[in-house]
Design a protein around this motif. Sequence first.
Motif, PDB file in Angstrom:
ATOM      1  N   ILE A 172      39.672  57.587  42.279  1.00 57.75           N
ATOM      2  CA  ILE A 172      39.289  57.018  43.578  1.00 57.75           C
ATOM      3  C   ILE A 172      39.369  55.489  43.535  1.00 57.75           C
ATOM      4  O   ILE A 172      39.839  54.849  44.488  1.00 57.75           O
ATOM      5  CB  ILE A 172      37.873  57.482  43.972  1.00 57.75           C
ATOM      6  N   ALA A 173      38.924  54.893  42.421  1.00 58.76           N
ATOM      7  CA  ALA A 173      38.992  53.435  42.272  1.00 58.76           C
ATOM      8  C   ALA A 173      40.439  52.955  42.266  1.00 58.76           C
ATOM      9  O   ALA A 173      40.775  51.928  42.874  1.00 58.76           O
ATOM     10  CB  ALA A 173      38.285  53.009  40.982  1.00 58.76           C
ATOM     11  N   VAL A 174      41.313  53.692  41.586  1.00 55.86           N
ATOM     12  CA  VAL A 174      42.740  53.348  41.553  1.00 55.86           C
ATOM     13  C   VAL A 174      43.337  53.437  42.960  1.00 55.86           C
ATOM     14  O   VAL A 174      44.111  52.566  43.381  1.00 55.86           O
ATOM     15  CB  VAL A 174      43.504  54.271  40.583  1.00 55.86           C
ATOM     16  N   GLN A 208      42.091  46.437  46.918  1.00 51.54           N
ATOM     17  CA  GLN A 208      40.798  45.976  46.427  1.00 51.54           C
ATOM     18  C   GLN A 208      40.949  45.260  45.074  1.00 51.54           C
ATOM     19  O   GLN A 208      41.772  45.629  44.247  1.00 51.54           O
ATOM     20  CB  GLN A 208      39.832  47.149  46.278  1.00 51.54           C
ATOM     21  N   ALA A 209      40.140  44.233  44.872  1.00 54.74           N
ATOM     22  CA  ALA A 209      40.184  43.455  43.635  1.00 54.74           C
ATOM     23  C   ALA A 209      39.678  44.290  42.469  1.00 54.74           C
ATOM     24  O   ALA A 209      39.005  45.310  42.644  1.00 54.74           O
ATOM     25  CB  ALA A 209      39.343  42.185  43.783  1.00 54.74           C
ATOM     26  N   MET A 210      39.997  43.825  41.256  1.00 56.66           N
ATOM     27  CA  MET A 210      39.606  44.551  40.057  1.00 56.66           C
ATOM     28  C   MET A 210      38.082  44.731  39.981  1.00 56.66           C
ATOM     29  O   MET A 210      37.591  45.794  39.589  1.00 56.66           O
ATOM     30  CB  MET A 210      40.100  43.810  38.811  1.00 56.66           C
ATOM     31  N   THR A 211      37.324  43.694  40.336  1.00 59.67           N
ATOM     32  CA  THR A 211      35.860  43.784  40.282  1.00 59.67           C
ATOM     33  C   THR A 211      35.341  44.859  41.229  1.00 59.67           C
ATOM     34  O   THR A 211      34.388  45.577  40.905  1.00 59.67           O
ATOM     35  CB  THR A 211      35.231  42.431  40.639  1.00 59.67           C
ATOM     36  N   ILE A 239      47.435  49.811  36.940  1.00 57.05           N
ATOM     37  CA  ILE A 239      48.558  49.834  37.891  1.00 57.05           C
ATOM     38  C   ILE A 239      48.270  49.008  39.147  1.00 57.05           C
ATOM     39  O   ILE A 239      49.100  48.189  39.554  1.00 57.05           O
ATOM     40  CB  ILE A 239      48.939  51.281  38.259  1.00 57.05           C
ATOM     41  N   PRO A 240      47.102  49.166  39.816  1.00 60.47           N
ATOM     42  CA  PRO A 240      46.849  48.339  41.007  1.00 60.47           C
ATOM     43  C   PRO A 240      46.841  46.848  40.701  1.00 60.47           C
ATOM     44  O   PRO A 240      47.307  46.038  41.507  1.00 60.47           O
ATOM     45  CB  PRO A 240      45.465  48.813  41.471  1.00 60.47           C
TER      46      PRO A 240
END
Length: 270
Positions: free
Chosen positions: A227-229, A237-240, A43-44
């Motif tokens: 939390i990352a999502v 924030q970028a995918m990496t 999603i992000p």
Amino acid sequence: MLPYPFNYFSSIYGFKKPFANRKLLTWFQLIFTSIFLISLSIIPVAVQNASLKTYPLTTFVDGVFDPVTKEVMDDITENAKIENHQFSYAGQQSTHNSKAGTVLLGKEQSTLGEKLTLAFGSKQLIISKKGKKLANIQYQHINQAALKNKKSLSAAISQDWFQQNRITVSLFLILISGFLLALNFFIVLLGATFFLYLTKKSRLFSFKTVKECYHFALNCLGLPTLIAVAAGLLFGQAMTTMITIQNILFVLYLVIIFYRTHFRDEKMKK
């Protein structure tokens, strides 16, 4: 006992619940939950792609701007004009050849050759290579101001190409990102499952089946994924970076749970 999927989400926080509730779900529910968490991670990336205004054409066509040498750029700056989204050329040398490819100015490409070719026709720029058209780009952001140097021309070409192929490029980027997110997710999940399963013969730990190990690892991965999502959605924030956050928190969570439970059911009774 809460019904699925609430029983899963109630098991992903705290330092004892992920281990204690490692037998609640069926295999079908475990696989479905895994897919759901991966989908959530995408999603992000999709939101960030939706806000893109341009994307480098060099990502899809390697060395696409290499034929635009200094000599070509000087000729374009001096003799080319773009007015009302149409390109015109008043110079004498309309064909520029180099080792990197060919640039045609003010004329249409009659045949598609093997070399990389950028043909600046009157209404559109055609990029071709090995007998195939790679891109047809109309002059929208490629205006007179973009002809002042190679950097601005390259940026304008990339922007027009992206805007005219937005859906295709966005879907491609989402698919690639989804694949990388899923690959990382299952490497971490299955890797943890494998190492946890190796402990089944030891009396020091309570893991007995692959399903228990997988379920426990999935419980531990739930909160780091959320939390990352959140980091991707709220802070862009970028995918990496999302992957790094997810992996670090997963390992940290695993270590803390081990410290609190020693992966033994006897510890849960205390």
